[in-house]
Motif scaffolding. Structure first.
Motif, PDB file in Angstrom:
ATOM      1  N   MET A   1       5.212  -5.634 -26.119  1.00  0.00           N
ATOM      2  CA  MET A   1       4.989  -4.779 -24.535  1.00  0.00           C
ATOM      3  C   MET A   1       4.027  -3.603 -24.568  1.00  0.00           C
ATOM      4  O   MET A   1       3.783  -2.808 -25.788  1.00  0.00           O
ATOM      5  CB  MET A   1       6.193  -4.530 -23.978  1.00  0.00           C
ATOM      6  CG  MET A   1       7.346  -5.393 -23.730  1.00  0.00           C
ATOM      7  SD  MET A   1       8.761  -4.952 -22.985  1.00  0.00           S
ATOM      8  CE  MET A   1       9.589  -6.558 -22.475  1.00  0.00           C
TER       9      MET A   1
ATOM     10  N   ILE B   1       9.366  -7.927 -27.075  1.00  0.00           N
ATOM     11  CA  ILE B   1       9.222  -6.386 -26.610  1.00  0.00           C
ATOM     12  C   ILE B   1       8.539  -5.737 -27.392  1.00  0.00           C
ATOM     13  O   ILE B   1       8.006  -4.732 -27.017  1.00  0.00           O
ATOM     14  CB  ILE B   1      11.124  -6.039 -26.741  1.00  0.00           C
ATOM     15  CG1 ILE B   1      12.053  -6.686 -25.898  1.00  0.00           C
ATOM     16  CG2 ILE B   1      10.968  -4.333 -26.877  1.00  0.00           C
ATOM     17  CD1 ILE B   1      13.464  -6.206 -26.058  1.00  0.00           C
TER      18      ILE B   1
ATOM     19  N   ILE C   1       8.538  -0.766 -18.232  1.00  0.00           N
ATOM     20  CA  ILE C   1       7.457  -0.562 -18.986  1.00  0.00           C
ATOM     21  C   ILE C   1       6.005  -0.384 -18.086  1.00  0.00           C
ATOM     22  O   ILE C   1       5.413   0.608 -18.278  1.00  0.00           O
ATOM     23  CB  ILE C   1       7.175  -1.657 -19.657  1.00  0.00           C
ATOM     24  CG1 ILE C   1       8.558  -1.859 -20.732  1.00  0.00           C
ATOM     25  CG2 ILE C   1       6.033  -1.825 -20.506  1.00  0.00           C
ATOM     26  CD1 ILE C   1       8.701  -0.565 -21.577  1.00  0.00           C
TER      27      ILE C   1
ATOM     28  N   TYR D   1      10.745  -4.905 -18.561  1.00  0.00           N
ATOM     29  CA  TYR D   1       9.313  -4.900 -18.397  1.00  0.00           C
ATOM     30  C   TYR D   1       8.758  -4.651 -16.835  1.00  0.00           C
ATOM     31  O   TYR D   1       7.803  -3.699 -16.844  1.00  0.00           O
ATOM     32  CB  TYR D   1       8.727  -6.230 -18.812  1.00  0.00           C
ATOM     33  CG  TYR D   1       7.357  -6.309 -18.884  1.00  0.00           C
ATOM     34  CD1 TYR D   1       6.502  -5.741 -19.827  1.00  0.00           C
ATOM     35  CD2 TYR D   1       6.793  -7.023 -17.922  1.00  0.00           C
ATOM     36  CE1 TYR D   1       5.012  -5.764 -19.847  1.00  0.00           C
ATOM     37  CE2 TYR D   1       5.151  -7.196 -17.795  1.00  0.00           C
ATOM     38  CZ  TYR D   1       4.518  -6.284 -18.849  1.00  0.00           C
ATOM     39  OH  TYR D   1       3.028  -6.551 -18.829  1.00  0.00           O
TER      40      TYR D   1
END
Length: 564
Positions: free
Chosen positions: A239, A236, A204, A200
């Motif tokens: 996200m 996930i 991300i 993340y």
């Protein structure tokens, strides 16, 4: 002042290095090099004539040496005047992108990097010259396809960080492999939590991602570890990935013997609402246990999908998912399990279910070995697929009871709109399965067969020779090794039969074959070269993939099936 000449050189001192690098030259230098090239060509031609008519060996040797030196200078002039040196940067950029796309793996850069001799094409292009390096480094889309193995350790490699910096704000296509085993020293829930947080923070948040493939291998030590991992999988899906168009999620889990897998779904399948952080997602590929499907079912935006692939799931789960996927255009299910297999819960009331898929044009079915015709009826009965035109059908059942199409069934043929199918891909369990079972597919134009090598004793050969079966057929692709004599003679007879039918009246629409593909042993094709030439002269495209060893094609096909 007269221009100086360096020792043993035939060129002016300011351009004596021409052709020794990929540098560019000014217009004046290009003009001089062009005149120089013309002069050298004239001198080389003159020396060739002199040497030919000269009877003095020593003088001839000296002239040949001078002629060879001039020829090398001529080559360097040709390098300096190469057409690519005058191409604009945007044209070179387009050529580089096409070159990378055509490279192995579609230009994907894999980390950790492999051996020096297997450097990515991007690195090779950037080391040619200063201009090329500038273009490659200044084009983010050249660096956007990445595969990262062992993510938790590889993410710290400076080379990976450098490539990620070159991507800038261009959308990534990213594949991540990671194995998690409780015997590594840390509890599985700890290492997977570390992965999710690192992924993340470093991927991300700072990046745009267009395509994401996550492939995990899990070995749970207990029930708590499994539930913890599945909840992180749900996290996930929440996200922020506003640019994501394709998501592949593979969870190969291996529970410890002490794990009570049958109860884990109750904890993980709670309704948390659909994820609204994947607004552009249209393609989804899923592979995992039934616990995995229970985990993500209530957290996936099924309604916006255009393409869906799922693996190892029961009929009721597939129907429960399809019930929410009304915009699907392509759907593939690998290893569809019958009702008799263990399942968690009834996702929908199947008895009153009607699923309309008006946009679906491709359906791929791979059936578990326990499947029988009645199971296939139960799966297809609620479906309405009016525009289906492409079907892939894989049956692994080798013996026992018959299954469609070996055993005819009107309901199945109606649901699949067999008469409208134009593309058909078959994985029959044995070559003795006759293609005549598909005789109602009279609109068929493309046929892809995963048949092993067959002999004339089977009905496949005679079936394809006749235009009564698949009269509109234009393309045949054999995926596995074939005997070229059998295939080529079959094609020759079919072409002759089709031509005769087209000249006759009242036979209906008939097409000649336009393309035939098959692999074979290189030595086996030699006796049929004349027949190959004859067929190609009629306009038929023959794509024959030859290889040296008979087992090689089988081995490659096995590996592709195993790891695809």
């Amino acid at each position: 002042m007269q221009r100086q000449m360096p020792p043993n050189s035939l060129l002016p001192i300011d351009i004596a290095d021409i052709g020794e690098s990929n540098r560019t030259y000014s217009k004046i230098s290009v003009h001089i090099i062009g005149h120089l090239k013309d002069s050298i060509e004239e001198e080389v031609s003159r020396l060739d004539k002199v040497v030919t008519n000269l009877n003095l060996p020593e003088t001839a040797t000296s002239l040949r040496a001078r002629r060879d030196a001039l020829a090398k200078q001529l080559d360097r002039c040709n390098v300096a005047l190469a057409p690519h040196k005058v191409l604009p940067s945007d044209v070179l950029r387009y050529i580089f992108l096409h070159c990378i796309e055509s490279a192995g793996g579609g230009g994907t850069i894999t980390f950790p990097l492999r051996k020096q001799k297997e450097r990515p094409i991007q690195i090779i292009l950037s080391h040619v010259c200063t201009l090329w390096r500038h273009i490659v480094l200044a084009t983010p889309t050249i660096w956007t396809k990445l595969t990262i193995a062992n993510f938790l350790t590889t993410i710290a490699i400076p080379g990976l960080r450098e490539v990620l910096s070159r991507v800038q704000k261009a959308p990534l296509s990213l594949l991540i492999h990671q194995s998690f085993q409780y015997r590594d020293g840390l509890p599985l829930k700890v290492t997977f939590t570390t992965f999710v947080n690192t992924f993340y923070q470093q991927i991300i948040l700072p990046r745009r991602i267009r395509e994401l493939s996550l492939r995990f291998r899990m070995e749970y030590e207990d029930q708590e570890a499994m539930i913890s991992v599945l909840r992180k999988v749900q996290a996930i899906l929440y996200m922020p990935l506003p640019d994501l168009e394709l998501l592949e999620f593979r969870l190969a889990d291996k529970p410890n013997q002490d794990v009570e897998a049958d109860r884990s779904w109750a904890v993980c399948s709670t309704n948390g609402g659909m994820s609204n952080r994947l607004p552009t997602l249209t393609t989804l590929r899923l592979h995992g246990s039934v616990q995995f499907y229970a985990c993500i079912h209530d957290h996936m935006c099924w309604g916006q999908l255009r393409s869906l692939s799922i693996t190892s799931v029961t009929i009721e789960w597939v129907l429960g998912i399809l019930h929410q996927c009304r915009l699907l255009e392509t759907f593939d299910v690998d290893m569809l399990l019958p009702y008799r297999h263990a399942h968690f819960r009834q996702t929908v009331e199947l008895k009153v279910l009607h699923i309309s898929l008006p946009h679906l044009h491709h359906l791929g079915l791979s059936l578990h070995m326990d499947f029988i015709t009645q199971d296939l009826r139960r799966f297809l009965d609620p479906l309405s697929i009016p525009n289906l035109e492409s079907l892939s059908y894989n049956v692994v059942r080798l013996e026992g009871g018959e299954i469609w199409p070996h055993a005819p069934d009107p309901l199945i043929e109606d649901r699949l709109r067999l008469g409208n199918i134009e593309k058909l891909e078959l994985y029959p369990p044995t070559v003795s399965w006759s293609l005549t079972n598909w005789r109602k597919a009279r609109s068929l134009r493309q046929l892809h067969l995963h048949y092993p090598k067959f002999d004339t004793q089977y009905t496949l050969n005679s079936s394809l020779e006749s235009i009564d079966l698949f009269p509109l057929l234009e393309s045949v692709n054999f995926n596995l090794e074939q005997d070229p004599g059998t295939i080529l003679k079959m094609v020759e007879k079919r072409q002759r039969n089709a031509a005769d039918a087209m000249r006759a009246k009242g036979t209906g629409a008939v097409s000649l074959l336009k393309k035939v593909q098959f692999p074979c042993v290189k030595g086996d094709i030699e006796p049929f070269k004349d027949l190959v030439t004859s067929l190609r002269n009629t306009g038929l495209e023959l794509d024959i993939d030859t290889f040296r060893w008979p087992w090689l094609n089988w081995f490659v096909a096995l590996m592709v099936t195993k790891w695809d």
